[in-house]
Motif scaffolding. Sequence first.
Motif, PDB file in Angstrom:
ATOM      1  N   GLU A 262     -28.295 -15.481  61.619  1.00 46.59           N
ATOM      2  CA  GLU A 262     -29.011 -16.037  60.477  1.00 46.59           C
ATOM      3  C   GLU A 262     -29.235 -17.538  60.685  1.00 46.59           C
ATOM      4  N   THR A 263     -30.515 -17.952  60.619  1.00 46.52           N
ATOM      5  CA  THR A 263     -30.817 -19.360  60.898  1.00 46.52           C
ATOM      6  C   THR A 263     -30.192 -20.302  59.873  1.00 46.52           C
ATOM      7  N   ARG A 264     -30.056 -19.852  58.631  1.00 44.10           N
ATOM      8  CA  ARG A 264     -29.470 -20.737  57.621  1.00 44.10           C
ATOM      9  C   ARG A 264     -28.017 -21.058  57.964  1.00 44.10           C
ATOM     10  N   ARG A 265     -27.323 -20.093  58.563  1.00 42.79           N
ATOM     11  CA  ARG A 265     -25.949 -20.379  58.977  1.00 42.79           C
ATOM     12  C   ARG A 265     -25.920 -21.435  60.083  1.00 42.79           C
ATOM     13  N   LEU A 266     -26.900 -21.358  60.973  1.00 42.68           N
ATOM     14  CA  LEU A 266     -26.997 -22.392  61.998  1.00 42.68           C
ATOM     15  C   LEU A 266     -27.285 -23.757  61.375  1.00 42.68           C
ATOM     16  N   GLN A 267     -28.100 -23.778  60.320  1.00 49.20           N
ATOM     17  CA  GLN A 267     -28.369 -25.033  59.634  1.00 49.20           C
ATOM     18  C   GLN A 267     -27.093 -25.611  59.031  1.00 49.20           C
ATOM     19  N   PHE A 268     -26.265 -24.763  58.428  1.00 51.59           N
ATOM     20  CA  PHE A 268     -24.996 -25.228  57.874  1.00 51.59           C
ATOM     21  C   PHE A 268     -24.129 -25.844  58.979  1.00 51.59           C
ATOM     22  N   LEU A 269     -24.040 -25.152  60.121  1.00 51.52           N
ATOM     23  CA  LEU A 269     -23.211 -25.642  61.223  1.00 51.52           C
ATOM     24  C   LEU A 269     -23.745 -26.967  61.762  1.00 51.52           C
ATOM     25  N   LEU A 270     -25.051 -27.058  61.920  1.00 48.59           N
ATOM     26  CA  LEU A 270     -25.644 -28.285  62.447  1.00 48.59           C
ATOM     27  C   LEU A 270     -25.383 -29.464  61.516  1.00 48.59           C
ATOM     28  N   GLU A 271     -25.559 -29.257  60.219  1.00 48.28           N
ATOM     29  CA  GLU A 271     -25.305 -30.355  59.273  1.00 48.28           C
ATOM     30  C   GLU A 271     -23.828 -30.728  59.237  1.00 48.28           C
ATOM     31  N   LEU A 272     -22.951 -29.745  59.405  1.00 49.66           N
ATOM     32  CA  LEU A 272     -21.517 -30.059  59.439  1.00 49.66           C
ATOM     33  C   LEU A 272     -21.206 -30.931  60.654  1.00 49.66           C
ATOM     34  N   SER A 273     -21.860 -30.670  61.790  1.00 51.18           N
ATOM     35  CA  SER A 273     -21.637 -31.491  62.982  1.00 51.18           C
ATOM     36  C   SER A 273     -22.100 -32.917  62.754  1.00 51.18           C
ATOM     37  N   ARG A 274     -23.127 -33.118  61.904  1.00 49.20           N
ATOM     38  CA  ARG A 274     -23.657 -34.454  61.646  1.00 49.20           C
ATOM     39  C   ARG A 274     -22.870 -35.173  60.559  1.00 49.20           C
ATOM     40  N   LEU A 275     -22.558 -34.428  59.476  1.00 49.27           N
ATOM     41  CA  LEU A 275     -22.006 -35.074  58.290  1.00 49.27           C
ATOM     42  C   LEU A 275     -20.487 -35.089  58.252  1.00 49.27           C
ATOM     43  N   GLY A 276     -19.848 -34.108  58.905  1.00 43.90           N
ATOM     44  CA  GLY A 276     -18.401 -34.139  59.036  1.00 43.90           C
ATOM     45  C   GLY A 276     -17.599 -33.525  57.915  1.00 43.90           C
TER      46      GLY A 276
ATOM     47  N   VAL B 144     -26.113 -31.416  50.518  1.00 43.31           N
ATOM     48  CA  VAL B 144     -27.438 -31.410  51.135  1.00 43.31           C
ATOM     49  C   VAL B 144     -28.199 -30.137  50.765  1.00 43.31           C
ATOM     50  N   PHE B 145     -27.525 -28.992  50.789  1.00 40.09           N
ATOM     51  CA  PHE B 145     -28.189 -27.711  50.541  1.00 40.09           C
ATOM     52  C   PHE B 145     -28.066 -27.251  49.086  1.00 40.09           C
ATOM     53  N   GLU B 146     -27.481 -28.112  48.255  1.00 44.56           N
ATOM     54  CA  GLU B 146     -27.343 -27.806  46.829  1.00 44.56           C
ATOM     55  C   GLU B 146     -26.653 -26.460  46.615  1.00 44.56           C
ATOM     56  N   THR B 147     -25.501 -26.312  47.272  1.00 46.07           N
ATOM     57  CA  THR B 147     -24.711 -25.103  47.129  1.00 46.07           C
ATOM     58  C   THR B 147     -23.251 -25.511  46.998  1.00 46.07           C
ATOM     59  N   THR B 148     -22.335 -24.581  47.186  1.00 54.94           N
ATOM     60  CA  THR B 148     -20.911 -24.867  47.027  1.00 54.94           C
ATOM     61  C   THR B 148     -20.232 -24.933  48.388  1.00 54.94           C
ATOM     62  N   THR B 149     -19.082 -25.592  48.426  1.00 54.77           N
ATOM     63  CA  THR B 149     -18.335 -25.680  49.681  1.00 54.77           C
ATOM     64  C   THR B 149     -17.850 -24.301  50.120  1.00 54.77           C
ATOM     65  N   SER B 150     -17.524 -23.424  49.159  1.00 59.69           N
ATOM     66  CA  SER B 150     -17.074 -22.081  49.529  1.00 59.69           C
ATOM     67  C   SER B 150     -18.190 -21.295  50.201  1.00 59.69           C
ATOM     68  N   THR B 151     -19.430 -21.501  49.744  1.00 56.39           N
ATOM     69  CA  THR B 151     -20.567 -20.825  50.381  1.00 56.39           C
ATOM     70  C   THR B 151     -20.737 -21.321  51.811  1.00 56.39           C
ATOM     71  N   VAL B 152     -20.650 -22.623  52.000  1.00 57.72           N
ATOM     72  CA  VAL B 152     -20.767 -23.177  53.347  1.00 57.72           C
ATOM     73  C   VAL B 152     -19.679 -22.601  54.246  1.00 57.72           C
TER      74      VAL B 152
ATOM     75  N   GLN C 246     -33.929 -39.405  54.900  1.00 60.00           N
ATOM     76  CA  GLN C 246     -34.801 -38.486  54.169  1.00 60.00           C
ATOM     77  C   GLN C 246     -35.398 -37.426  55.098  1.00 60.00           C
ATOM     78  N   LEU C 247     -35.676 -37.818  56.339  1.00 57.23           N
ATOM     79  CA  LEU C 247     -36.224 -36.861  57.296  1.00 57.23           C
ATOM     80  C   LEU C 247     -35.210 -35.771  57.618  1.00 57.23           C
ATOM     81  N   ARG C 248     -33.954 -36.146  57.794  1.00 52.53           N
ATOM     82  CA  ARG C 248     -32.922 -35.172  58.150  1.00 52.53           C
ATOM     83  C   ARG C 248     -32.661 -34.177  57.026  1.00 52.53           C
ATOM     84  N   THR C 249     -32.863 -34.582  55.782  1.00 57.22           N
ATOM     85  CA  THR C 249     -32.679 -33.676  54.649  1.00 57.22           C
ATOM     86  C   THR C 249     -33.974 -32.990  54.243  1.00 57.22           C
ATOM     87  N   ASP C 250     -35.030 -33.169  55.040  1.00 58.37           N
ATOM     88  CA  ASP C 250     -36.315 -32.500  54.831  1.00 58.37           C
ATOM     89  C   ASP C 250     -37.012 -32.956  53.555  1.00 58.37           C
ATOM     90  N   ASP C 251     -36.736 -34.185  53.125  1.00 54.78           N
ATOM     91  CA  ASP C 251     -37.439 -34.726  51.968  1.00 54.78           C
ATOM     92  C   ASP C 251     -38.778 -35.342  52.361  1.00 54.78           C
TER      93      ASP C 251
END
Length: 295
Positions: A2-16, A24-32, A134-139
């Motif tokens: 699932e590409t969205r899971r890859l997006q979560f992993l990629l943002e975690l590598s950037r944001l820590g 960033v994804f307007e969701t919960t930490t448990s979902t991530v 803003q670019l990294r968050t797709d704004d």
Amino acid sequence: METRRLQFLLELSRLGSMRAVADVFETTTSTVSQQISVLAKETGVALLEPDGRRVRLTPAGRRLAEHAVTILGAVEAARVDLDPEAEPAGTVRVAGFGTGVRHAVLPVADLLAQRHPRVRVVISEHEPAEALAQLRTDDIDLALTYDYNLAPAAADPSLAVRPLWAEPWGLAVPRADANRLRGNGTLDVFAAFRDRDWIGNSRNGADETVVGTLASMAGFSPRFTHRADNLDLVQDLIAAGGGVGLLPESWETRPDVAVVALTGPDVRLRAFACTRRGRDAWPPLALVLGLLPGG
């Protein structure tokens, strides 16, 4: 996978942190956490490991995050490639520094209104760090950024960066002082103003990095007193006796302000067009990129 899971992993590598990714994804930490756990099961390797009260990516997790940049870019390219012959249509969101917007983006917006009325440009004025965030968050779709040859910006592998143009900058000083200036080369110019106050940029530290580097080579530490990101205000401060500071050599100055050329080493501002990888194939964005100076 699932590409969205890859997006979560990629943002975690950037944001820590899971919390930052959730924001960033307007969701919960448990979902991530759940989505990355599913991704770990799909790949058959551990992607996270404890780090005190938090977690961090394992070496395998970091490698997968690097692959995610390419994978997500390819997926995005495939989406926009479905109808490459269609007339471009859509809104391109641009954020960039003020002088760059005036020089490059406004003329493009005028051309689009005449030749491609179905493509609209929406502009926000931001310094490079703000635009890239803003670019990294797709704004936004396009970030117009800059750095200096003496203060190069760090590379981000998730972004596609196109050089656009470069222009020389000089040291703006009261004209009477410029007329009395003696010596050759950048370091002589800097040394002549070592005891003056210096004007920095209030929203980007690159200017002060350049000044600090050259001042150190000239044997002193500059005293920054004022800070402004509006170049007209910078020269107004200089005219009022507030100090000296960097300005483009091509800048139209007041009669009582002069821009002294800096040579050996020179100072050059370099402008870039930055997009998320894979997005530059989207026809409206590709059209805008092609119309930019140097694009």
